[in-house]
Design a protein around this motif. Structure first.
Motif, short mmCIF file in Angstrom:
data_model
loop_
_atom_site.label_atom_id
_atom_site.label_comp_id
_atom_site.label_asym_id
_atom_site.label_seq_id
_atom_site.Cartn_x
_atom_site.Cartn_y
_atom_site.Cartn_z
N ASP A 26 0.69 -1.08 0.02
CA ASP A 26 -0.22 -0.12 0.06
C ASP A 26 0.64 1.68 0.08
OD1 ASP A 26 -1.96 -1.84 0.25
OD2 ASP A 26 -2.64 -1.22 1.95
N GLN A 27 1.67 1.29 0.91
CA GLN A 27 2.99 2.48 0.74
C GLN A 27 3.58 2.23 -0.58
OE1 GLN A 27 5.24 2.13 4.15
NE2 GLN A 27 3.92 2.51 5.79
N LEU A 28 4.14 1.38 -0.96
CA LEU A 28 4.73 1.59 -1.95
C LEU A 28 3.69 1.97 -3.62
CD1 LEU A 28 7.27 -1.54 -2.37
CD2 LEU A 28 7.52 0.84 -2.40
N LYS A 29 2.30 1.75 -3.40
CA LYS A 29 1.26 2.28 -4.26
C LYS A 29 0.86 3.59 -3.99
CE LYS A 29 -0.33 -1.77 -6.09
NZ LYS A 29 -1.60 -3.33 -5.37
N GLN A 30 1.81 4.44 -2.73
CA GLN A 30 1.34 5.54 -3.10
C GLN A 30 2.92 6.11 -3.90
OE1 GLN A 30 2.00 6.44 0.77
NE2 GLN A 30 -0.50 5.79 1.36
N PHE A 31 3.61 5.56 -4.19
CA PHE A 31 4.93 6.30 -5.42
C PHE A 31 4.37 5.83 -6.99
CE2 PHE A 31 6.11 6.24 -1.17
CZ PHE A 31 6.91 7.74 -1.14
N ASN A 32 2.83 4.95 -7.40
CA ASN A 32 2.69 4.46 -8.70
C ASN A 32 3.74 3.52 -9.13
OD1 ASN A 32 0.59 5.54 -8.38
ND2 ASN A 32 1.29 8.10 -9.55
N ALA A 33 4.74 2.80 -8.02
CA ALA A 33 5.88 2.09 -8.57
C ALA A 33 5.10 0.69 -9.25
CB ALA A 33 6.12 1.42 -6.82
N ASP A 34 6.33 0.41 -9.80
CA ASP A 34 5.91 -0.36 -11.06
C ASP A 34 6.25 -1.86 -9.94
OD1 ASP A 34 6.13 -2.54 -12.55
OD2 ASP A 34 7.08 -1.87 -13.67
N LEU A 35 5.36 -2.87 -9.67
CA LEU A 35 5.90 -4.09 -8.42
C LEU A 35 5.97 -5.43 -9.18
CD1 LEU A 35 3.51 -2.62 -5.34
CD2 LEU A 35 6.09 -2.84 -5.88
N SER A 36 6.38 -6.00 -9.13
CA SER A 36 5.95 -7.57 -8.90
C SER A 36 6.10 -8.37 -7.76
CB SER A 36 7.34 -8.28 -9.92
OG SER A 36 7.72 -7.72 -11.13
N GLY A 37 4.70 -9.32 -7.33
CA GLY A 37 5.29 -9.79 -6.47
C GLY A 37 3.95 -9.54 -5.56
N PRO A 38 3.32 -9.86 -4.40
CA PRO A 38 4.63 -10.90 -3.44
C PRO A 38 4.87 -11.76 -3.92
CG PRO A 38 3.05 -10.84 -2.44
CD PRO A 38 2.75 -9.63 -3.86
N ILE A 39 6.05 -12.99 -4.26
CA ILE A 39 6.25 -14.27 -4.55
C ILE A 39 6.40 -14.57 -2.90
CG2 ILE A 39 7.58 -15.19 -6.24
CD1 ILE A 39 8.43 -13.05 -8.01
N ALA A 40 5.77 -15.94 -2.96
CA ALA A 40 6.30 -16.74 -2.50
C ALA A 40 7.41 -17.92 -2.44
CB ALA A 40 4.80 -17.99 -2.56
N ILE A 68 9.63 -20.90 9.10
CA ILE A 68 10.01 -19.89 8.02
C ILE A 68 9.43 -19.54 7.17
CG2 ILE A 68 11.72 -17.31 7.44
CD1 ILE A 68 13.56 -19.51 10.45
N SER A 69 8.22 -18.33 6.87
CA SER A 69 7.88 -18.31 5.86
C SER A 69 8.19 -17.08 4.74
CB SER A 69 6.61 -17.75 6.44
OG SER A 69 5.80 -18.66 6.47
N LYS A 70 8.98 -17.02 4.28
CA LYS A 70 9.16 -15.72 3.13
C LYS A 70 8.29 -15.10 2.01
CE LYS A 70 12.80 -18.66 3.18
NZ LYS A 70 14.52 -19.70 2.46
N ARG A 71 8.86 -14.24 1.53
CA ARG A 71 7.99 -14.09 0.17
C ARG A 71 8.85 -12.41 -0.16
NH1 ARG A 71 5.36 -17.06 2.50
NH2 ARG A 71 3.20 -16.29 2.21
N LEU A 72 8.71 -12.51 -1.32
CA LEU A 72 10.03 -11.27 -1.92
C LEU A 72 9.23 -10.68 -3.17
CD1 LEU A 72 12.85 -11.27 -3.30
CD2 LEU A 72 11.53 -12.75 -5.44
N ILE A 73 9.53 -9.89 -3.17
CA ILE A 73 8.91 -8.46 -4.06
C ILE A 73 9.52 -7.39 -4.22
CG2 ILE A 73 7.32 -6.28 -3.73
CD1 ILE A 73 6.87 -7.36 -1.28
N ILE A 74 9.93 -7.44 -5.55
CA ILE A 74 10.50 -6.39 -6.96
C ILE A 74 9.84 -5.29 -7.14
CG2 ILE A 74 12.17 -6.56 -8.59
CD1 ILE A 74 11.54 -10.24 -8.58
N VAL A 75 10.72 -3.92 -6.98
CA VAL A 75 10.41 -3.33 -7.04
C VAL A 75 11.26 -2.85 -8.81
CG1 VAL A 75 9.82 -0.32 -6.92
CG2 VAL A 75 9.84 -2.10 -5.13
N HIS A 76 10.87 -2.07 -9.74
CA HIS A 76 11.36 -1.94 -11.20
C HIS A 76 11.04 -0.14 -11.09
CE1 HIS A 76 11.16 -6.25 -12.01
NE2 HIS A 76 9.64 -5.89 -11.85
#
Length: 106
Positions: A26-40, A68-76
């Motif tokens: 939600d915070q990244l979408k305020q900046f109109n970020a190009d995202l990939s993820g969250p990838i499990a 331990i659970s993990k997620r990956l988010i990529i900001v382009h």
């Protein structure tokens, strides 16, 4: 050259992890970020076996498990304001965040 930010988020509690990821996106979408993820990413399971008593009855054991659970988010193509926001982020206890900046050749 463009940059990508790889954000790896780890937590013991899966529900806490999902809550933090929602807030983060939600915070990244305020900046109109190009995202990939969250990838499990694959969950890491660790089991520990200990004796219940140190002196008597060696066959009596107790097992503990840690997941331990993990997620990956990529900001382009992050902007400087996004980079500053990412550096100033704070998450609740039990959540670990790793940031890696990689340059991508096109």
């Amino acid at each position: 050259m463009k940059q990508d930010i790889y954000i790896r988020i780890k937590a013991f509690d899966c529900s806490l992890l999902e809550k933090c990821i929602r807030e983060f996106i939600d915070q990244l979408k305020q900046f109109n970020a190009d995202l990939s993820g969250p990838i499990a990413l694959p969950r890491k399971d660790s089991k520990f076996t200990v004796n219940r008593s140190p002196h008597v009855d060696k066959k009596s054991r107790e097992q503990f498990e840690m997941r331990i659970s993990k997620r990956l988010i990529i900001v382009h193509n992050p902007t400087s304001t996004m980079m500053k926001m990412l550096a100033d982020l704070s998450f609740s206890a039990g959540v670990e965040v790793d940031l890696k900046v990689k340059e991508v050749n096109i």
